[in-house]
Write a protein that holds these residues in place. Structure first.
Motif, PDB file in Angstrom:
ATOM      1  N   PRO A  30      66.028  58.238 -41.439  1.00 43.17           N
ATOM      2  CA  PRO A  30      67.289  58.864 -41.864  1.00 43.17           C
ATOM      3  C   PRO A  30      68.109  59.302 -40.648  1.00 43.17           C
ATOM      4  O   PRO A  30      67.603  59.353 -39.526  1.00 43.17           O
ATOM      5  CB  PRO A  30      66.819  60.068 -42.679  1.00 43.17           C
ATOM      6  N   ILE A  31      69.375  59.616 -40.886  1.00 45.19           N
ATOM      7  CA  ILE A  31      70.275  60.071 -39.824  1.00 45.19           C
ATOM      8  C   ILE A  31      70.350  61.593 -39.861  1.00 45.19           C
ATOM      9  O   ILE A  31      70.342  62.206 -40.931  1.00 45.19           O
ATOM     10  CB  ILE A  31      71.684  59.470 -40.009  1.00 45.19           C
ATOM     11  N   ASP A  54      66.615  60.395 -37.296  1.00 45.49           N
ATOM     12  CA  ASP A  54      65.690  61.522 -37.392  1.00 45.49           C
ATOM     13  C   ASP A  54      64.252  61.020 -37.302  1.00 45.49           C
ATOM     14  O   ASP A  54      63.712  60.456 -38.254  1.00 45.49           O
ATOM     15  CB  ASP A  54      65.910  62.263 -38.712  1.00 45.49           C
ATOM     16  N   ASP A  55      63.634  61.245 -36.130  1.00 42.23           N
ATOM     17  CA  ASP A  55      62.244  60.826 -35.931  1.00 42.23           C
ATOM     18  C   ASP A  55      61.253  61.899 -36.353  1.00 42.23           C
ATOM     19  O   ASP A  55      60.046  61.757 -36.143  1.00 42.23           O
ATOM     20  CB  ASP A  55      62.005  60.466 -34.457  1.00 42.23           C
ATOM     21  N   ASN A  56      61.774  63.014 -36.901  1.00 41.58           N
ATOM     22  CA  ASN A  56      60.924  64.086 -37.426  1.00 41.58           C
ATOM     23  C   ASN A  56      59.952  64.603 -36.371  1.00 41.58           C
ATOM     24  O   ASN A  56      58.750  64.717 -36.591  1.00 41.58           O
ATOM     25  CB  ASN A  56      60.147  63.608 -38.660  1.00 41.58           C
ATOM     26  N   LEU A 129      78.908  64.083 -41.806  1.00 39.19           N
ATOM     27  CA  LEU A 129      79.189  62.668 -41.545  1.00 39.19           C
ATOM     28  C   LEU A 129      79.706  62.060 -42.845  1.00 39.19           C
ATOM     29  O   LEU A 129      78.917  61.669 -43.709  1.00 39.19           O
ATOM     30  CB  LEU A 129      77.919  61.944 -41.082  1.00 39.19           C
ATOM     31  N   PRO A 130      81.013  61.977 -43.022  1.00 39.37           N
ATOM     32  CA  PRO A 130      81.557  61.525 -44.311  1.00 39.37           C
ATOM     33  C   PRO A 130      81.250  60.066 -44.631  1.00 39.37           C
ATOM     34  O   PRO A 130      81.257  59.670 -45.797  1.00 39.37           O
ATOM     35  CB  PRO A 130      83.066  61.749 -44.147  1.00 39.37           C
ATOM     36  N   ASP A 131      80.978  59.275 -43.593  1.00 35.91           N
ATOM     37  CA  ASP A 131      80.754  57.844 -43.810  1.00 35.91           C
ATOM     38  C   ASP A 131      79.279  57.462 -43.868  1.00 35.91           C
ATOM     39  O   ASP A 131      78.941  56.283 -43.997  1.00 35.91           O
ATOM     40  CB  ASP A 131      81.438  57.036 -42.696  1.00 35.91           C
ATOM     41  N   ILE A 132      78.392  58.455 -43.726  1.00 38.94           N
ATOM     42  CA  ILE A 132      76.953  58.181 -43.801  1.00 38.94           C
ATOM     43  C   ILE A 132      76.362  59.054 -44.898  1.00 38.94           C
ATOM     44  O   ILE A 132      76.400  60.283 -44.816  1.00 38.94           O
ATOM     45  CB  ILE A 132      76.256  58.466 -42.459  1.00 38.94           C
ATOM     46  N   GLY A 134      73.229  60.298 -47.220  1.00 40.70           N
ATOM     47  CA  GLY A 134      71.783  60.403 -47.341  1.00 40.70           C
ATOM     48  C   GLY A 134      71.381  60.500 -48.798  1.00 40.70           C
ATOM     49  O   GLY A 134      72.186  60.244 -49.707  1.00 40.70           O
ATOM     50  N   ASP A 135      70.149  60.893 -49.041  1.00 36.82           N
ATOM     51  CA  ASP A 135      69.650  61.003 -50.418  1.00 36.82           C
ATOM     52  C   ASP A 135      70.399  62.064 -51.216  1.00 36.82           C
ATOM     53  O   ASP A 135      70.532  61.961 -52.436  1.00 36.82           O
ATOM     54  CB  ASP A 135      68.155  61.336 -50.407  1.00 36.82           C
TER      55      ASP A 135
END
Length: 363
Positions: A30-31, A54-56, A129-132, A134-135
């Motif tokens: 995820p970003i 996001d590599d957590n 981030l309006p163009d990305i 997520g869930d």
């Protein structure tokens, strides 16, 4: 020499482009928005952040050695998201910025008259981030900017490595420094003895106000989460942590760029032209050079410069000689935190009753 420099820069940019092309493959990560604490005044607002996959990466839990090495590698092997729109919402205002080739975004503007800047408080908001998507909808992250207390007696600008955080910059070939930086978590890092107690004392004014702290280091932004966690775990005064980009974006600096520390601290001085500052650094780097140059440019804004003597190296001797020729600048080279505390008591930077309770190893 100039042609060689241009050739090297061109080659580095090409290598960076190839590296990015290798990374630009479908990813399931995820970003995220990694927000860095900013600062503000009635005249200026400064905020920086980064958009990454996001590599957590965890920063406080203890791991077995192999996992720790893996997470350390991932901290430096970032997958940044360039050219993406970022909307910043602060006090019912919307600001639009874009990430650069290293995924960084920056807001550096004159403070709008309609922004409610309250001394001693934080300006809080969020980035989106309006163009990305997520869930749970558009990717968001919290943002905040520090506004110094109107009752502040002075500000503190502090280096990090071997000034408040044991880093071993002067170790042989800097091997110990690289080891602790790469493989030690925030909970495993040690503070320079006495500095937590000293900074806690310096953070409070005689009338109960708060003196602002700014942490300026040449360390990379990749370790920002670890450094913020270190400050929190050790109960050091909170404040903006201002690091630098270690990516190829460094090659695109303007012709007149003078280096990260001098540019960053100059920006702080200009944001708070009526505030005086106490500067802390060490002899393992060029802190003394930077601070003394700043004293020439901003003679009325520097109260005292403290440089910790780390080890009897060639650079340390050069720094000592530099400070001995400082002229009218109040610059002092010290061997222990107790010496700083004694000088600070004499100058009224801390209470006359303040005494360090922590015993330093070299005493």
């Amino acid at each position: 020499m100039e042609n060689l420099k241009k050739t090297l820069i061109k080659a580095a940019r090409k290598a960076h482009q190839v590296f990015d092309e290798l990374k630009d493959r479908p990813s399931s990560d995820p970003i995220k928005i990694e927000s860095y604490t900013g600062y503000a005044s009635q005249d200026r607002m400064f905020l920086k952040g980064r958009v990454l996959e996001d590599d957590n990466i965890m920063v406080t839990k203890s791991y077995e050695e192999l996992k720790r090495i893996f997470y350390s590698f991932k901290r430096f092997e970032t997958d940044e998201i360039p050219g993406v729109k970022v909307l910043l919402y602060l006090d019912d205002h919307e600001f639009q910025v874009y990430t650069d080739e290293e995924g960084f975004y920056t807001l550096d503007i004159a403070t709008p008259d309609s922004i409610n800047v309250k001394p001693g408080e934080w300006i809080r908001g969020y980035a989106e981030l309006p163009d990305i998507v997520g869930d749970d909808g558009p990717v968001r992250g919290t943002i905040k900017l520090r506004v110094p207390d109107s009752e502040a007696s002075y500000g503190v600008i502090s280096d990090i490595d071997d000034t408040i955080l044991q880093t071993h910059v002067t170790s042989l070939f800097q091997l110990k420094m690289m080891f602790v930086t790469l493989f030690k978590e925030a909970s495993q890092r040690l503070a320079m003895e006495g500095m937590v107690e000293l900074y806690q004392e310096m953070s409070t004014t005689p009338v109960g106000g708060k003196n602002p702290f700014f942490y300026v280091s040449n360390s990379p932004w990749n370790i920002y989460p670890m450094l913020v966690e270190f400050l929190k775990l050790n109960e050091l005064p909170s404040g903006p942590v201002l690091l630098r980009d270690f990516g190829f974006g460094m090659l695109h600096q303007n012709e007149g760029y003078r280096g990260h520390k001098i540019e960053t601290i100059s920006h702080i001085f200009r944001a708070y032209p009526d505030m005086q500052f106490i500067l802390f650094g060490d002899s393992g780097s060029k802190d003394a050079d930077v601070y003394l140059n700043l004293a020439l440019e901003f003679p009325d804004q520097i109260k005292t410069i403290y440089i910790r003597h780390l080890k009897d190296t060639k650079n340390a001797r050069r720094v000592a000689n530099l400070i001995n020729q400082k002229g009218e600048v109040d610059a002092i080279i010290i061997d222990s935190t107790r010496e700083i505390a004694a000088d600070a008591r004499e100058k009224g930077y801390v209470s006359e009753k303040f005494v360090l309770t922590e015993v330093e190893a070299d005493e």
